[in-house]
Design a protein around this motif. Structure first.
Motif, PDB file in Angstrom:
ATOM      1  N   ASP A 217       0.868  -1.177   0.000  1.00  0.00           N
ATOM      2  CA  ASP A 217       0.000   0.000   0.000  1.00  0.00           C
ATOM      3  C   ASP A 217       0.903   1.225   0.000  1.00  0.00           C
ATOM      4  O   ASP A 217       1.211   1.803   1.044  1.00  0.00           O
ATOM      5  CB  ASP A 217      -0.921  -0.010   1.226  1.00  0.00           C
ATOM      6  N   PRO A 219       2.525   4.989  -2.001  1.00  0.00           N
ATOM      7  CA  PRO A 219       2.021   6.264  -2.515  1.00  0.00           C
ATOM      8  C   PRO A 219       1.479   6.113  -3.927  1.00  0.00           C
ATOM      9  O   PRO A 219       1.774   5.135  -4.631  1.00  0.00           O
ATOM     10  CB  PRO A 219       3.265   7.171  -2.471  1.00  0.00           C
ATOM     11  N   GLU A 220       0.709   7.089  -4.331  1.00  0.00           N
ATOM     12  CA  GLU A 220       0.020   6.988  -5.614  1.00  0.00           C
ATOM     13  C   GLU A 220       0.985   6.976  -6.791  1.00  0.00           C
ATOM     14  O   GLU A 220       0.624   6.525  -7.884  1.00  0.00           O
ATOM     15  CB  GLU A 220      -0.965   8.151  -5.766  1.00  0.00           C
ATOM     16  N   GLU A 221       2.240   7.430  -6.582  1.00  0.00           N
ATOM     17  CA  GLU A 221       3.190   7.434  -7.696  1.00  0.00           C
ATOM     18  C   GLU A 221       3.619   6.030  -8.107  1.00  0.00           C
ATOM     19  O   GLU A 221       3.983   5.811  -9.264  1.00  0.00           O
ATOM     20  CB  GLU A 221       4.427   8.263  -7.336  1.00  0.00           C
ATOM     21  N   MET A 223       1.734   3.143  -7.306  1.00  0.00           N
ATOM     22  CA  MET A 223       0.611   2.213  -7.418  1.00  0.00           C
ATOM     23  C   MET A 223       0.332   1.792  -8.864  1.00  0.00           C
ATOM     24  O   MET A 223      -0.043   0.638  -9.099  1.00  0.00           O
ATOM     25  CB  MET A 223      -0.642   2.814  -6.779  1.00  0.00           C
ATOM     26  N   PRO A 224       0.485   2.675  -9.878  1.00  0.00           N
ATOM     27  CA  PRO A 224       0.337   2.174 -11.255  1.00  0.00           C
ATOM     28  C   PRO A 224       1.336   1.070 -11.586  1.00  0.00           C
ATOM     29  O   PRO A 224       0.997   0.108 -12.285  1.00  0.00           O
ATOM     30  CB  PRO A 224       0.573   3.436 -12.110  1.00  0.00           C
TER      31      PRO A 224
END
Length: 450
Positions: A217, A219-221, A223-224
């Motif tokens: 889980d 950071p959004e950077e 997650m892709p």
């Protein structure tokens, strides 16, 4: 050469940017300090000029005189670097400080508005550069106005020395600040890259079979990236299952035709048609060999992502040894096992059995009197399987382990045993080497992660 470490790249970029920023800040601070000192010195010079203007008076003979000397003792010390002089238009120098000794400040011939301060850089008595302030003052007398140029000057080296000292203090302070900021940036880099470390551990867990997908889980950077890797893992799992299913279907579909071919070959041999029977038997044998090879490859592909097991090596080898000793060839040999009881191998029992089964069967096939198996664990796990048979010529060793290669066509076998052993070792990140036992014989050396 480009740095391959992301941490190193970020550290270098942070270090360079901090150094550039601090150097520019240091230059700007020194420049601002110099401007401040010049303004401050200019104010002091203007103060001296006003004191001179207030203390200048006319004597009974009309000569200029200074009622009270200036308080700074440097005005009385020859060539001290602090000077004053009073010049009357049309009459030249009238008064000057003792610090000028017998020198005169050569003022430019320019027009100055009365009461307005002007500042210049002019040559001094010792060739030094003076920072000079001057004012024009008008004195009303019975004979008319007398125009005076009152000047105070200081050696500019004093300003330069102050700037140099300040620059040294600033450099030391900025160096300490640089160390603090670099340590802070390295800490930020470590914190920022921590999700990548978690991602690495998840990938290792997937490869070790502890997980089927990445569950970090982060950071959004990143997650892709996690989503793409999970998609890739899912696609690979489906491809492996599909390959296993196709291989199983192929084996099942060919089982009956192969049995029919074998039966037909026996019937032809009974009828005396040995040549055709041999051709059919060789055809069936080749097909069975390829089927076994594909089934083995399909199972090895499924090893990736399977849970890592710790299988006692001695148990596997002893089980195989007992089975081989029941055969005519194996029962006539001397078996020597030098395997510590606590040595484990990082693969399942089935894979370990197939790996060492192929190696031991090969050793039994060629050994003259003895088969020796030993293992030792240090940084890696090294396993040695050797026999005292005729061995393999050095120029032929490189061919061993290749698919379907049989160096002796007269001895029964498929040529797949050593090849499958090589595939199993490769699937578990190890290496297998074949060599010649001294003084004669054959040996297989397996190296696996401890």
């Amino acid at each position: 050469m480009r740095a391959k470490s992301l941490r190193l790249r970020l550290s270098i970029a942070a270090s360079l940017s901090l150094c550039v920023a601090l150097v520019l800040a240091g230059v700007a601070l020194v420049a601002l300090f110099e401007r401040y000192v010049i303004r401050r010195v200019g104010v002091e010079l203007d103060t001296y000029i006003r004191q001179l203007a207030a203390n200048v008076s006319l004597g009974p003979d009309g000569a200029l005189q200074l009622g009270r000397p200036l308080a700074d003792p440097r005005f009385d010390q020859p060539l001290s670097g602090l000077y004053w002089q009073i010049v009357e238009d049309g009459a030249g120098v009238k008064l000057r400080s003792r610090s000028l000794w017998d020198h005169v400040i050569d003022l430019p011939n320019d027009e100055i508005e009365p009461g307005i301060a002007h500042h210049h850089d002019l040559p001094g008595p010792n060739g030094e550069t003076l920072f000079l302030g001057e004012r024009r003052v008008n004195y009303a007398t019975e004979g008319g106005n007398r125009r005076l140029r009152i000047t105070a000057a200081v050696d500019r080296n004093e300003i330069l020395e102050a700037r140099t000292e300040f620059a040294g203090d600033v450099a030391a302070s900025l160096a300490v600040l640089a160390l603090i900021l670099l340590a802070s940036s390295w800490g930020q880099i470590a914190v920022g890259l921590r999700p990548l470390e978690a991602l690495r551990r998840n990938v290792n867990a997937v490869r070790a079979g502890e997980k089927k997908s990445i569950t970090v889980d982060g950071p959004e950077e990143i997650m892709p990236l996690v989503a793409e890797v999970n998609s890739l893992l899912e696609a690979k799992a489906k491809a492996v299952e599909s390959a296993k299913a196709r291989a199983a279907n192929l084996a099942h579909a060919l089982k009956t035709p192969l049995a029919i071919l074998a039966t037909d070959a026996e019937r032809l041999r009974k009828d005396g048609r040995d040549e055709i029977a041999d051709e059919l038997q060789e055809l069936a044998f080749g097909m069975r060999r390829h089927i076994n090879r594909e089934l083995s490859r399909a199972r090895l592909q499924s090893l990736a992502g399977s849970p890592v097991q710790a299988t006692p090596l001695r148990n596997v080898v002893e089980s195989l040894t007992r089975a081989l000793m029941r055969t005519p060839r194996g029962g006539a040999l001397s078996w020597r096992l030098d395997i510590p009881a606590d040595v484990t191998i990082g693969m399942g029992v089935e894979e370990a059995t197939e790996l060492f089964g192929a190696l031991l069967e090969n050793a039994v096939k060629w050994a003259a009197t003895e088969v020796h198996v030993s293992a030792e664990r240090e940084c890696v796990l090294s396993i040695l399987v050797e026999d005292d048979g005729p061995g393999v010529p050095p120029e032929k060793l490189v061919e061993l382990g290749q698919r379907g290669v049989r160096l002796d066509q007269k001895t029964e076998g498929t040529g797949l045993g050593l090849s499958i052993s090589s595939d199993i070792v490769d699937a578990y990140g190890g290496q297998i080497r074949f060599g010649t036992r001294s003084p004669h014989g054959f040996q297989a050396i397996i190296t696996l992660p401890a």
